[in-house]
Design a protein around this motif. Structure first.
Motif, PDB file in Angstrom:
ATOM      1  N   GLU A   1      16.260   1.446  26.421  1.00  0.00           N
ATOM      2  CA  GLU A   1      15.797   1.159  28.070  1.00  0.00           C
ATOM      3  C   GLU A   1      15.392  -0.166  27.941  1.00  0.00           C
ATOM      4  O   GLU A   1      15.729  -0.911  29.407  1.00  0.00           O
ATOM      5  N   GLN A   2      14.997  -0.493  27.001  1.00  0.00           N
ATOM      6  CA  GLN A   2      14.302  -2.150  27.138  1.00  0.00           C
ATOM      7  C   GLN A   2      15.287  -2.784  27.068  1.00  0.00           C
ATOM      8  O   GLN A   2      15.512  -3.665  27.862  1.00  0.00           O
ATOM      9  N   ILE A   3      16.540  -2.004  26.969  1.00  0.00           N
ATOM     10  CA  ILE A   3      18.264  -3.333  27.017  1.00  0.00           C
ATOM     11  C   ILE A   3      18.353  -3.187  28.780  1.00  0.00           C
ATOM     12  O   ILE A   3      18.807  -4.405  29.075  1.00  0.00           O
ATOM     13  N   LEU A   4      18.324  -2.204  28.634  1.00  0.00           N
ATOM     14  CA  LEU A   4      19.092  -1.967  30.851  1.00  0.00           C
ATOM     15  C   LEU A   4      17.524  -2.691  30.994  1.00  0.00           C
ATOM     16  O   LEU A   4      18.095  -3.753  32.760  1.00  0.00           O
ATOM     17  N   LEU A   5      16.323  -2.920  30.934  1.00  0.00           N
ATOM     18  CA  LEU A   5      15.044  -3.385  31.454  1.00  0.00           C
ATOM     19  C   LEU A   5      15.408  -4.700  31.283  1.00  0.00           C
ATOM     20  O   LEU A   5      15.545  -5.720  32.431  1.00  0.00           O
TER      21      LEU A   5
ATOM     22  N   SER B   1      10.257  -6.572  20.319  1.00  0.00           N
ATOM     23  CA  SER B   1       9.266  -6.571  21.032  1.00  0.00           C
ATOM     24  C   SER B   1       9.308  -5.127  21.234  1.00  0.00           C
ATOM     25  O   SER B   1       8.119  -4.030  21.375  1.00  0.00           O
ATOM     26  N   ALA B   2       9.625  -5.338  22.238  1.00  0.00           N
ATOM     27  CA  ALA B   2       9.382  -4.209  23.947  1.00  0.00           C
ATOM     28  C   ALA B   2       9.593  -3.205  23.102  1.00  0.00           C
ATOM     29  O   ALA B   2       8.493  -1.682  23.355  1.00  0.00           O
TER      30      ALA B   2
ATOM     31  N   ARG C   1       9.832  -1.932  20.489  1.00  0.00           N
ATOM     32  CA  ARG C   1       8.280  -1.671  18.903  1.00  0.00           C
ATOM     33  C   ARG C   1       6.994  -1.071  19.382  1.00  0.00           C
ATOM     34  O   ARG C   1       6.924   0.480  19.261  1.00  0.00           O
ATOM     35  N   GLN C   2       6.684  -1.237  20.459  1.00  0.00           N
ATOM     36  CA  GLN C   2       5.553  -0.920  21.233  1.00  0.00           C
ATOM     37  C   GLN C   2       5.470   0.378  21.672  1.00  0.00           C
ATOM     38  O   GLN C   2       4.915   0.356  21.402  1.00  0.00           O
ATOM     39  N   GLN C   3       6.733   0.539  22.175  1.00  0.00           N
ATOM     40  CA  GLN C   3       6.748   2.221  22.913  1.00  0.00           C
ATOM     41  C   GLN C   3       7.255   3.124  21.854  1.00  0.00           C
ATOM     42  O   GLN C   3       7.022   4.170  22.413  1.00  0.00           O
ATOM     43  N   ILE C   4       7.836   2.467  20.501  1.00  0.00           N
ATOM     44  CA  ILE C   4       7.521   3.159  19.753  1.00  0.00           C
ATOM     45  C   ILE C   4       6.948   3.674  18.918  1.00  0.00           C
ATOM     46  O   ILE C   4       7.369   5.342  18.652  1.00  0.00           O
TER      47      ILE C   4
ATOM     48  N   LYS D   1       2.058   2.226  13.356  1.00  0.00           N
ATOM     49  CA  LYS D   1       2.436   0.863  13.450  1.00  0.00           C
ATOM     50  C   LYS D   1       3.594   0.761  13.112  1.00  0.00           C
ATOM     51  O   LYS D   1       4.579   1.462  12.308  1.00  0.00           O
ATOM     52  N   VAL D   2       5.019   0.217  13.599  1.00  0.00           N
ATOM     53  CA  VAL D   2       6.256   0.412  13.413  1.00  0.00           C
ATOM     54  C   VAL D   2       6.619  -1.285  13.108  1.00  0.00           C
ATOM     55  O   VAL D   2       6.554  -1.890  13.714  1.00  0.00           O
ATOM     56  N   TYR D   3       8.019  -0.675  12.214  1.00  0.00           N
ATOM     57  CA  TYR D   3       8.691  -2.585  12.004  1.00  0.00           C
ATOM     58  C   TYR D   3       9.779  -1.727  12.097  1.00  0.00           C
ATOM     59  O   TYR D   3      10.951  -0.750  12.041  1.00  0.00           O
TER      60      TYR D   3
END
Length: 310
Positions: A210-214, A268-269, A271-274, A281-283
């Motif tokens: 989704e972030q790639i498309l956005l 970054s975007a 990671r915030q959704q995941i 927290k997510v890496y």
């Protein structure tokens, strides 16, 4: 269905309703946004670019009166490659395997040929069909002509009509009640606290895509597939390694961006959704790989999770 669910599924009370609802429509009419609104959580990706939904994603809504399992299908369109054929085939399979069909149209514009093509597919449906006019919040003041362009579809086939906005939630509760009305009595199919039957890894991949498309919009169309290579859950952080598969080196360049900035922004975007998905927290580490013509290859499609539904 996974037999491990059996111990956690309670017995439904007498008169309880349940069933599967197929959400059908042209690309980009708001099907995924609607499912997210109904389920109350982000499980389907939404993007201003058409053709974002690929796998049939089940969203689960459990109320005191009913359990509705929503099957979100790819937008039905004329396919141009093997992936497109698989998507349309899967959408048609969904039509034949649900209890109620919700045909979503863009109620802010006049009906067109794409809508009529779907009407023809649904004319012989053996289950109730609801014609859903979405985007009522975006309609022009004089919207009578728009509604009149869709009304004959419903009248000719004796379909119920619902008007709503998947974005704002206006009219969605009335739509939900109408869907429940059309369902038969039945059991809980899933535990009441579950909102999707898709594994977490699948949703993680969808949130990255989704972030790639956005962020890249039309520059990298739909020649992107995400493989979640590794998920390591530690006490304080979840570490995720994922590969972004593209078809051409030029697309790889766009996704990485100047000095790697685009890939950082996407990561970054996403990671915030995941982090919302895993509630912690997510890496996230992303790699980009060129897989020439993966959309034309049934083998590569299967490897990347695009199976033809029976």
């Amino acid at each position: 269905m996974d037999s491990s669910f059996a111990v956690t599924i309670p017995t439904a009370p007498e008169g309880y309703k349940s069933g599967f609802v197929g959400i059908i429509g042209r690309p980009n009419v708001g099907k995924s946004t609607l499912m997210n609104q109904l389920v109350g959580q982000k499980i389907a990706i939404t993007s201003p670019v058409a053709q974002t939904t690929r796998n049939r994603l089940r969203g689960i809504l459990t109320t005191p009166d009913a359990q509705i399992i929503f099957v979100d299908t790819p937008g039905i369109h004329k396919p141009h490659h093997q992936l497109g054929k698989v998507l349309v085939q899967n959408a048609k399979a969904a039509i034949a395997s649900v209890d109620v069909l919700l045909f979503v149209v863009d109620g802010s514009v006049m009906s067109g040929g794409g809508d009529r093509y779907i009407v023809e597919l649904l004319e012989n449906a053996e289950v109730p069909v609801i014609l859903g006019l979405n985007k009522v919040d975006q309609r022009p003041t004089d919207s009578g002509a728009i509604e009149d362009s869709y009304r004959p579809f419903a009248e000719a086939n004796h379909w119920a009509i619902a008007k709503f906005s998947a974005l704002t939630g206006e009219g969605v509760e009335a739509l939900q009640n109408l869907l429940i009305e059309k369902l038969d009595c039945g059991p809980y199919y899933y535990p009441p606290d579950l909102v999707t039957d898709q594994p977490e890894r699948f949703i993680m991949g969808e949130l990255i895509r989704e972030q790639i498309l956005l962020q890249t919009r039309e520059e990298v169309p739909h020649s992107v597939a995400i493989a979640i290579d590794k998920v390591v859950e530690e006490p304080t952080i979840t570490r995720i390694l994922a590969t972004v598969n593209v078809e051409r080196p030029s697309q790889k360049g766009i996704i990485i961006g100047k000095g790697g900035q685009m890939l950082k922004n996407i990561g970054s975007a996403a990671r915030q959704q995941i982090q919302k998905l895993v509630a912690g927290k997510v890496y996230l580490e992303l790699f980009v790989r060129v897989q020439p013509k993966w959309r034309q290859s049934r083998t590569q499609l299967a490897e990347l999770g695009y199976q033809v539904e029976e």
